[in-house]
Design a protein around this motif. Structure first.
Motif, PDB file in Angstrom:
ATOM      1  N   ILE A 160     -53.565  76.876  -0.706  1.00 28.89           N
ATOM      2  CA  ILE A 160     -54.163  78.124  -0.236  1.00 28.89           C
ATOM      3  C   ILE A 160     -53.056  79.169  -0.178  1.00 28.89           C
ATOM      4  CG2 ILE A 160     -55.424  79.276   1.616  1.00 28.89           C
ATOM      5  CD1 ILE A 160     -56.425  76.503   2.493  1.00 28.89           C
ATOM      6  N   THR A 161     -53.133  80.168  -1.033  1.00 26.07           N
ATOM      7  CA  THR A 161     -52.096  81.206  -1.086  1.00 26.07           C
ATOM      8  C   THR A 161     -52.425  82.353  -0.121  1.00 26.07           C
ATOM      9  OG1 THR A 161     -53.185  82.480  -2.828  1.00 26.07           O
ATOM     10  CG2 THR A 161     -51.739  80.660  -3.522  1.00 26.07           C
ATOM     11  N   ASP A 162     -51.422  83.181   0.141  1.00 25.01           N
ATOM     12  CA  ASP A 162     -51.652  84.366   0.965  1.00 25.01           C
ATOM     13  C   ASP A 162     -52.679  85.283   0.305  1.00 25.01           C
ATOM     14  OD1 ASP A 162     -49.740  83.307   2.586  1.00 25.01           O
ATOM     15  OD2 ASP A 162     -48.343  84.994   2.471  1.00 25.01           O
ATOM     16  N   ASP A 163     -52.632  85.347  -1.032  1.00 25.28           N
ATOM     17  CA  ASP A 163     -53.585  86.190  -1.754  1.00 25.28           C
ATOM     18  C   ASP A 163     -55.006  85.667  -1.579  1.00 25.28           C
ATOM     19  OD1 ASP A 163     -54.139  88.409  -3.537  1.00 25.28           O
ATOM     20  OD2 ASP A 163     -54.615  86.896  -5.046  1.00 25.28           O
ATOM     21  N   ASP A 164     -55.173  84.341  -1.598  1.00 26.91           N
ATOM     22  CA  ASP A 164     -56.493  83.745  -1.344  1.00 26.91           C
ATOM     23  C   ASP A 164     -57.012  84.175   0.022  1.00 26.91           C
ATOM     24  OD1 ASP A 164     -56.468  82.321  -3.767  1.00 26.91           O
ATOM     25  OD2 ASP A 164     -55.481  80.584  -2.858  1.00 26.91           O
ATOM     26  N   MET A 165     -56.117  84.130   0.999  1.00 22.31           N
ATOM     27  CA  MET A 165     -56.510  84.463   2.363  1.00 22.31           C
ATOM     28  C   MET A 165     -56.855  85.947   2.491  1.00 22.31           C
ATOM     29  SD  MET A 165     -57.102  82.678   4.989  1.00 22.31           S
ATOM     30  CE  MET A 165     -57.184  82.581   6.769  1.00 22.31           C
ATOM     31  N   ARG A 166     -56.096  86.803   1.832  1.00 20.22           N
ATOM     32  CA  ARG A 166     -56.383  88.243   1.912  1.00 20.22           C
ATOM     33  C   ARG A 166     -57.741  88.567   1.299  1.00 20.22           C
ATOM     34  NH1 ARG A 166     -52.014  91.092   3.649  1.00 20.22           N
ATOM     35  NH2 ARG A 166     -50.005  90.015   3.489  1.00 20.22           N
ATOM     36  N   LYS A 167     -58.083  87.902   0.194  1.00 21.30           N
ATOM     37  CA  LYS A 167     -59.394  88.124  -0.420  1.00 21.30           C
ATOM     38  C   LYS A 167     -60.514  87.676   0.520  1.00 21.30           C
ATOM     39  CE  LYS A 167     -57.825  87.659  -5.219  1.00 21.30           C
ATOM     40  NZ  LYS A 167     -57.837  86.780  -6.427  1.00 21.30           N
ATOM     41  N   LEU A 281     -62.100  93.756  13.381  1.00 23.35           N
ATOM     42  CA  LEU A 281     -61.731  93.462  12.005  1.00 23.35           C
ATOM     43  C   LEU A 281     -60.321  92.879  11.961  1.00 23.35           C
ATOM     44  CD1 LEU A 281     -63.035  96.671  10.161  1.00 23.35           C
ATOM     45  CD2 LEU A 281     -64.257  94.530  10.612  1.00 23.35           C
ATOM     46  N   ILE A 282     -59.999  92.244  10.846  1.00 22.56           N
ATOM     47  CA  ILE A 282     -58.651  91.724  10.616  1.00 22.56           C
ATOM     48  C   ILE A 282     -57.882  92.751   9.793  1.00 22.56           C
ATOM     49  CG2 ILE A 282     -57.305  89.878   9.514  1.00 22.56           C
ATOM     50  CD1 ILE A 282     -59.711  88.026   9.983  1.00 22.56           C
ATOM     51  N   ASP A 283     -56.631  92.964  10.118  1.00 25.85           N
ATOM     52  CA  ASP A 283     -55.781  93.891   9.384  1.00 25.85           C
ATOM     53  C   ASP A 283     -55.499  93.314   7.991  1.00 25.85           C
ATOM     54  OD1 ASP A 283     -53.943  95.662   8.389  1.00 25.85           O
ATOM     55  OD2 ASP A 283     -52.462  95.384   9.987  1.00 25.85           O
ATOM     56  N   GLU A 284     -56.189  93.853   6.982  1.00 30.34           N
ATOM     57  CA  GLU A 284     -56.060  93.332   5.622  1.00 30.34           C
ATOM     58  C   GLU A 284     -54.682  93.580   5.018  1.00 30.34           C
ATOM     59  OE1 GLU A 284     -59.238  94.946   3.277  1.00 30.34           O
ATOM     60  OE2 GLU A 284     -60.745  94.538   4.827  1.00 30.34           O
ATOM     61  N   ASP A 285     -53.981  94.596   5.542  1.00 37.87           N
ATOM     62  CA  ASP A 285     -52.685  94.982   4.972  1.00 37.87           C
ATOM     63  C   ASP A 285     -51.499  94.453   5.778  1.00 37.87           C
ATOM     64  OD1 ASP A 285     -53.968  96.530   2.951  1.00 37.87           O
ATOM     65  OD2 ASP A 285     -54.290  98.120   4.425  1.00 37.87           O
ATOM     66  N   ASP A 288     -47.943  89.735   7.624  1.00 36.83           N
ATOM     67  CA  ASP A 288     -48.196  88.320   7.842  1.00 36.83           C
ATOM     68  C   ASP A 288     -49.699  88.135   8.025  1.00 36.83           C
ATOM     69  OD1 ASP A 288     -48.504  85.713   8.731  1.00 36.83           O
ATOM     70  OD2 ASP A 288     -46.724  85.739  10.010  1.00 36.83           O
ATOM     71  N   ILE A 289     -50.407  87.788   6.950  1.00 39.34           N
ATOM     72  CA  ILE A 289     -51.867  87.702   7.005  1.00 39.34           C
ATOM     73  C   ILE A 289     -52.325  86.585   7.934  1.00 39.34           C
ATOM     74  CG2 ILE A 289     -52.102  86.147   5.017  1.00 39.34           C
ATOM     75  CD1 ILE A 289     -54.410  89.124   6.008  1.00 39.34           C
ATOM     76  N   TYR A 295     -54.528  86.616  15.302  1.00 43.92           N
ATOM     77  CA  TYR A 295     -54.649  87.655  16.336  1.00 43.92           C
ATOM     78  C   TYR A 295     -56.103  88.065  16.528  1.00 43.92           C
ATOM     79  CZ  TYR A 295     -54.197  92.057  18.828  1.00 43.92           C
ATOM     80  OH  TYR A 295     -54.334  93.064  19.757  1.00 43.92           O
ATOM     81  N   ARG A 296     -56.829  88.284  15.425  1.00 41.51           N
ATOM     82  CA  ARG A 296     -58.214  88.726  15.536  1.00 41.51           C
ATOM     83  C   ARG A 296     -59.064  87.697  16.272  1.00 41.51           C
ATOM     84  NH1 ARG A 296     -63.608  87.095  14.702  1.00 41.51           N
ATOM     85  NH2 ARG A 296     -64.804  89.006  14.965  1.00 41.51           N
TER      86      ARG A 296
END
Length: 383
Positions: A160-167, A281-285, A288-289, A295-296
């Motif tokens: 599971i990559t950070d990019d996967d999580m951001r999407k 909401l979660i901070d998408e940007d 540290d995703i 946090y959310r």
């Protein structure tokens, strides 16, 4: 869901979503898609989506299997815990059966000990949930999230990559926004639809395995409601009730029904099916995703938190935004955290927000329906 359908049919489609999902979960498994079952709003669904898994809630809301559960669990335990365990032990829940793993969050002592028994016959991963929303609590919850990530990766042989999580975060944020915009139609006075119909959409959407379909469906309902409201289709003017307290669903829908059968309307729900799931909401940007996700979720204002300022903040905003005439709290028998907290919630409503407050305690039977109607009717009459 076709946009040309009338609202009653649309609401019933969402109401049927859970039953249809019983069938669809097997189709998901047949496609080789892993299924992750969970019991609480504190589970970050983004992680399951990032893993390419389907996710489904397992909390049961029927008293059907409680006798089975009471063979292992004490009779004076919370009905939600007994029902959930009973459906799992009796093998009567397709969601549980087809779940490759079950995520248990130790939100209360009853659940925590129940997971120990459940682990005898199911792969259960227990997330340690902090009991405060402090910096140390955030460190712990982020560590637990990363521990779960490593577990899921090993279990399914994936990364599971950070990019996967951001999407996944972006998708879930879009769902939260869509749900909030839908609920905001209830700010109109008179209300456009009943609270029970709105509940059907919120509850039913939780059983959609394809999360990409949720946003357009929820937006379509919102547009249909607004269109019919503009044409003069609406409820008569009624006392506006905000519902708070324990999770609502299944048998406990009797509380919503009692409110609306006796002249009120549920304009918003602050509990897990309602505002708690879409408020923040979660901070998408975020750099540290994983910390942003932790946090959310840690900010959810559940009564298991000590102190619990976020519940009062959300409830207060909900009272103001939806112009509540009264607040009704539903607690489940033996749900000690909500039962203990209700007194301070009553003071918050009556002294700080200046709105009438009423609390009912119930379980997963229908034996108290007449009593609920009598008591709730008296509360609404007072309004």
């Amino acid at each position: 869901m076709e946009l040309i359908k009338e609202l009653p049919a649309v609401f019933e489609e969402f109401a049927e979503a859970r039953r249809n999902a019983f069938i669809n979960v097997k189709k998901v498994k047949d496609q080789g898609i892993p299924v992750i079952g969970s019991y609480c709003t504190y589970f970050p669904q983004e992680l399951a989506i990032a893993a390419g898994a389907a996710t489904v809630g397992l909390c049961s809301t029927s008293g059907e299997t409680i006798p089975v559960a009471e063979k292992d669990l004490p009779a004076n335990l919370c009905p939600l815990i007994k029902s959930s365990y009973g459906f799992a032990k009796a093998d009567k829940c397709p969601f549980f059966y087809f779940s490759d793993i079950v995520i248990g969050e130790n939100t209360c002592d009853g659940k925590k000990k129940m997971y120990e028994l459940m682990s005898d016959f199911k792969d259960v991963f227990v997330m340690d949930l902090p009991n405060s929303q402090s910096e140390k609590g955030l460190e712990l919850y982020k560590a637990e999230l990363l521990r779960l990530k490593a577990y899921v990766e090993e279990k399914f042989g994936i990364t599971i990559t950070d990019d996967d999580m951001r999407k996944a975060v972006k998708l879930e944020n879009e769902i939260r926004v869509a749900k909030k915009e839908l609920i905001d139609t209830m700010k109109s006075d008179p209300c456009p639809v009943s609270g029970l119909d709105m509940f059907k959409v919120l509850y039913g959407s939780g059983f959609k395995f394809d999360h990409t379909a949720i946003v357009p469906e929820v937006k379509a309902v919102k547009e249909k409601i607004e269109s019919e409201y503009a044409d003069g289709k609406m409820l008569d003017k009624r006392p506006r009730i905000v519902l708070t307290g324990c999770p609502i669903g299944g048998v406990t829908e009797k509380v919503i029904k009692a409110i609306e059968d006796n002249g009120g309307v549920v304009v918003a729900m602050e509990n897990c099916v309602g505002a708690k799931q879409y408020d923040r909401l979660i901070d998408e940007d975020a750099e540290d995703i994983w910390e942003a996700v932790a946090y959310r979720y840690l900010q959810i204002g559940c009564s298991v938190m000590t102190p619990n300022p976020n519940r009062y903040d959300l409830l207060g905003r909900t009272i103001d935004e939806y112009k509540a005439d009264g607040v009704l709290e539903m607690t489940l028998q033996a749900c000690h955290t909500y039962n203990v907290e209700h007194k301070s919630i009553e003071r918050f409503c009556t002294e700080e927000k200046k709105v009438p407050y009423f609390m009912v305690e119930t379980d997963y039977s229908t034996a108290d329906v007449a009593q609920l109607n009598t008591r709730i009717a008296a509360f609404i009459e007072m309004l």
